[in-house]
Write an enzyme that holds these catalytic residues in place. Structure first.
Site: not given
Length: 229
Positions: A116-117, A195, A198, A220
């Site tokens: 995702c990062c 985010c 997280c 990240c």
């Protein structure tokens, strides 16, 4: 509010020396290479660096990673600072919207946070930073103050982290000195803010980043040099 307000309270001598060093570093580096950008998450370190940089270069490009997953408070604070400081702000967007990514991969922030990062932070940031010669960041945590940072595709930028050896106390004292209002989430107990899915209030009072990624990771990826092909 402007970014030029200054408290009349004196600074600790050590902090005053650190501030002088950072100002001299920024002046020297920006004079030598004007093609620079500043990445800003709108956390305390980044906003302080932005304040000091704007003393020299008020029009410097400011890059914000708009992952689509930020807290509503972060977006509101970004917009407030951008408007009141007259920032030359660019919101960097991932290739896919949140809805598109979740439809294709599900909730990667839960199942594969590294992926995702990579999609929502690393790829758009590296593509944007590659357009500049110098990259200013408010990052701390035992990094070099000046480093040559290799990006994908063979591009190298000069990365400046003027607060590399600063403490949280240093940053917060200077923000108070310059009367810089900070992200309201700090008042709720958050310390390292990314985010929303997280980020939580720290589980370890001695580790400000213990509230990130539920302990599954600590970085990240945007400050890690990519592996060579």
């Amino acid at each position: 509010m402007t970014s030029t307000a200054t408290s009349t309270a004196p600074l600790r001598s050590e902090l005053a020396e650190r501030l002088t060093h950072v100002r001299e570093l920024l002046a020297r580096e920006l004079a030598a290479e004007p093609d620079a950008c500043l990445t800003c998450s709108f956390q305390a370190e980044d906003v302080l660096l932005l304040h000091l940089t704007r003393e020299l270069r008020p029009e410097i490009p400011v890059l914000f990673l708009d992952t689509g997953y930020h807290f509503a408070e972060t977006y509101a604070y970004r917009d407030k600072i951008a408007a009141e400081w007259g920032l030359n702000l660019t919101n960097l967007l991932p290739a896919k919207t949140v809805a598109e990514q979740e439809a294709e991969f599900g909730l990667l922030n839960q199942t594969a946070p590294d992926r995702c990062c990579q999609l929502r932070k690393v790829e758009p940031l590296f593509a944007a930073v590659a357009k500049y010669k110098v990259w200013l960041t408010g990052l701390r945590r035992e990094l070099e103050e000046i480093a040559e940072f290799a990006l994908p595709g063979g591009v190298t930028v000069r990365k400046l982290s003027p607060f590399a050896d600063w403490t949280t106390r240093d940053v917060w004292e200077l923000c108070a000195h310059f009367e810089i209002p900070l992200l309201p989430l700090y008042d709720l107990g958050y310390s390292s803010i990314g985010c929303e899915p997280c980020t939580s209030i720290p589980t370890d009072p001695n580790d400000p980043r213990s509230g990130r990624w539920a302990g599954r990771k600590v970085e990240c990826g945007i400050h890690i040099q990519p592996a060579k092909n």
